[in-house]
Scaffold this active site. Structure first.
Site, PDB file in Angstrom:
ATOM      1  N   LYS A   3       0.884  -1.284   0.143  1.00 14.34           N
ATOM      2  CA  LYS A   3       0.194   0.339  -0.426  1.00 14.34           C
ATOM      3  C   LYS A   3       0.579   0.794   0.047  1.00 14.34           C
ATOM      4  O   LYS A   3       1.742   1.363   0.161  1.00 14.34           O
ATOM      5  CB  LYS A   3      -1.000  -0.009   1.038  1.00 14.34           C
ATOM      6  CG  LYS A   3      -2.019  -0.844   1.540  1.00 14.34           C
ATOM      7  CD  LYS A   3      -2.593  -2.197   0.162  1.00 14.34           C
ATOM      8  CE  LYS A   3      -3.475  -2.920   0.075  1.00 14.34           C
ATOM      9  NZ  LYS A   3      -2.927  -3.984  -0.027  1.00 14.34           N
TER      10      LYS A   3
HETATM   11  C1  LIG Z   1      -9.309  -4.511  -1.651  1.00 16.54           C
HETATM   12  C2  LIG Z   1      -8.830  -5.091  -0.600  1.00 16.54           C
HETATM   13  N1  LIG Z   1      -8.874  -5.457   0.102  1.00 16.54           N
HETATM   14  C3  LIG Z   1      -8.524  -6.270   1.600  1.00 16.54           C
HETATM   15  C4  LIG Z   1      -7.832  -6.279   1.322  1.00 16.54           C
HETATM   16  C5  LIG Z   1      -6.814  -6.948   2.673  1.00 16.54           C
HETATM   17  O1  LIG Z   1      -5.819  -5.981   3.290  1.00 16.54           O
HETATM   18  P1  LIG Z   1      -4.666  -7.156   4.964  1.00 16.54           P
HETATM   19  O2  LIG Z   1      -4.061  -7.500   4.371  1.00 16.54           O
HETATM   20  O3  LIG Z   1      -3.971  -5.419   4.952  1.00 16.54           O
HETATM   21  O4  LIG Z   1      -6.090  -7.733   5.823  1.00 16.54           O
HETATM   22  C6  LIG Z   1      -6.974  -5.890   0.310  1.00 16.54           C
HETATM   23  C7  LIG Z   1      -5.610  -6.115   0.165  1.00 16.54           C
HETATM   24  O5  LIG Z   1      -4.694  -6.214  -0.691  1.00 16.54           O
HETATM   25  C8  LIG Z   1      -7.163  -5.482  -1.117  1.00 16.54           C
HETATM   26  O6  LIG Z   1      -6.090  -4.880  -2.125  1.00 16.54           O
END
Ligand SMILES: Cc1ncc(COP(=O)(O)O)c(C=O)c1O
Length: 380
Positions: free
Chosen positions: A188
């Protein structure tokens, strides 16, 4: 700063970190407050301010954060949540973690974001929430989502995992839904390695989420520090351990200091790609509707129907030429846990099969972007 200056090896994605982040982690360790301390409080304050929201709650990642919100809203078995299938599967998994059923809506072919008309068609008496995604950093049509949520009495959770510091007609992502959840994962724009941030204007909900992330404990570690020894905390409800550390928060604060620089670097790379692809016969640069500000978390191109090569063949050719790519955003409904829902999503499937992501990160140099473009033109 340790950025990639060489044009020979091109990283697909790379955190933009240096001495300031290392020092911030060191300082947190030296301070003795490595979890639940002042750095977390400061990180939450600055994050909320950047989003134009009243409250931010730091959590261990997006997935645990979104789960906590669904849990706090009492969404569970028998309930439906409308969600795009075209998303990283975490968005859909979390609905299942809560015990509810995901109902997939199709997307707009040009923005890759949820199609409000299809979302509306999917509403039933069991629908409790809508969870649009700000696809790879591009804000969704949140006004349409809000209108649907208000008209049907639904909760609105914006999956802005990738969209920190993006904006919709001058309004920051994070100020536009009941609750917005961000990811701080390594890919990110602002990262703490792993991590997540829940943002809301709802003070009562924010307070409850802070209790739930910490095993349901009535008082935070920070509040108990320095309190009279006979003041004991209570545990009014069952909670979880979804905490983020102060070491991560320290790193996050250092990342916030370079946020505007990172956004400008990514914008520069995106503009270079767009200019270089303007006349390409079969690789289409991403479309950004007027009024939307993209943070360029990822850069996803689409192959037009005239393309003489399949998406996978393009990826293989680029890989052989030293240009790493990834497929475009996945179609979650095709994975085994969701195949049984038999969703019919023609646009989602077409987009999932014809898109790929090019190298994009704050340290991508102009020469590296030009190398990528050179290889895309060599395909012609
Ligand atoms: C659209 C979206 N939602 C949720 C997530 C999940 O994030 P995390 O890995 O912080 O749980 C991601 C991770 O890349 C994502 O791209």
């Amino acid at each position: 700063m340790d950025t990639q200056a060489s044009s020979e090896t091109i990283a697909f994605s790379r955190p933009y970190m240096g001495d300031a982040e290392a020092q911030a982690a060191y300082d947190a360790v030296q301070s003795g407050w490595i979890v639940g301390g002042p750095r977390l409080a400061e990180f939450e304050r600055r994050f909320a301010a950047r989003c134009g929201a009243a409250h931010a709650v730091g959590v261990s990642n997006w997935t645990t954060g979104a789960f906590l919100v669904l849990h706090a809203w009492s969404i569970g078995p028998g309930d439906e949540v409308i969600v795009p299938s075209l998303t990283f599967i975490a968005t859909v998994n979390v609905i299942r973690h809560a015990g509810a059923t995901p109902v997939f809506a199709d997307i707009d072919e040009r923005t890759f974001n949820i199609d409000p008309a299809d979302a509306e068609r999917k509403i039933t008496a069991r629908t409790k929430a809508i969870m649009p995604v700000d696809q790879i950093g591009l804000p969704c049509d949140i006004d349409a989502m809000r209108a649907l949520a208000s008209a049907h009495g639904l909760h609105l959770l914006d999956d802005a995992a990738c969209a920190f510091a993006s904006a919709n007609r001058g309004r920051p992502v994070g100020s536009l839904a009941d609750v917005t959840v961000f990811s701080l994962h390594a890919r990110k724009v602002v990262t703490t390695g792993e991590g997540g941030m829940i943002v809301t204007d709802d003070a009562e909900l924010a307070g409850r989420l802070k209790v739930l992330r910490h095993q349901g404990m009535s008082a935070s570690d920070f509040a108990r520090h320095g309190a009279r020894p006979t003041e004991f905390e209570t545990y009014p409800e069952i909670g979880y351990n979804f905490r983020i550390t102060d070491i991560q928060a320290g790193v996050g604060l250092a990342q916030m200091d370079r946020l505007d620089e990172m956004l400008a670097l990514r914008r520069g790379a995106a503009e270079r790609y767009a200019a270089g692809l303007a006349d390409h016969p079969f690789v289409r640069a991403p479309f950004v509707p007027p009024g939307l500000e993209h943070n360029w978390q990822s850069y996803q191109v689409a192959l037009t129907p005239e393309a003489p090569l399949s998406r996978n063949a393009v990826m293989d050719r680029l890989y052989d030429a030293g240009v790493p790519t990834r497929r475009g955003v996945m179609a979650s409904h095709r994975e085994p846990p969701y195949a049984g829902l038999h969703a019919v999503l023609p646009v989602t499937e077409r987009v999932a099969d014809t898109t790929l992501q090019l190298p994009m990160h704050s340290g991508l140099s102009a020469q590296q972007a030009d190398r990528v473009l050179e290889e895309l033109w060599r395909l012609v």
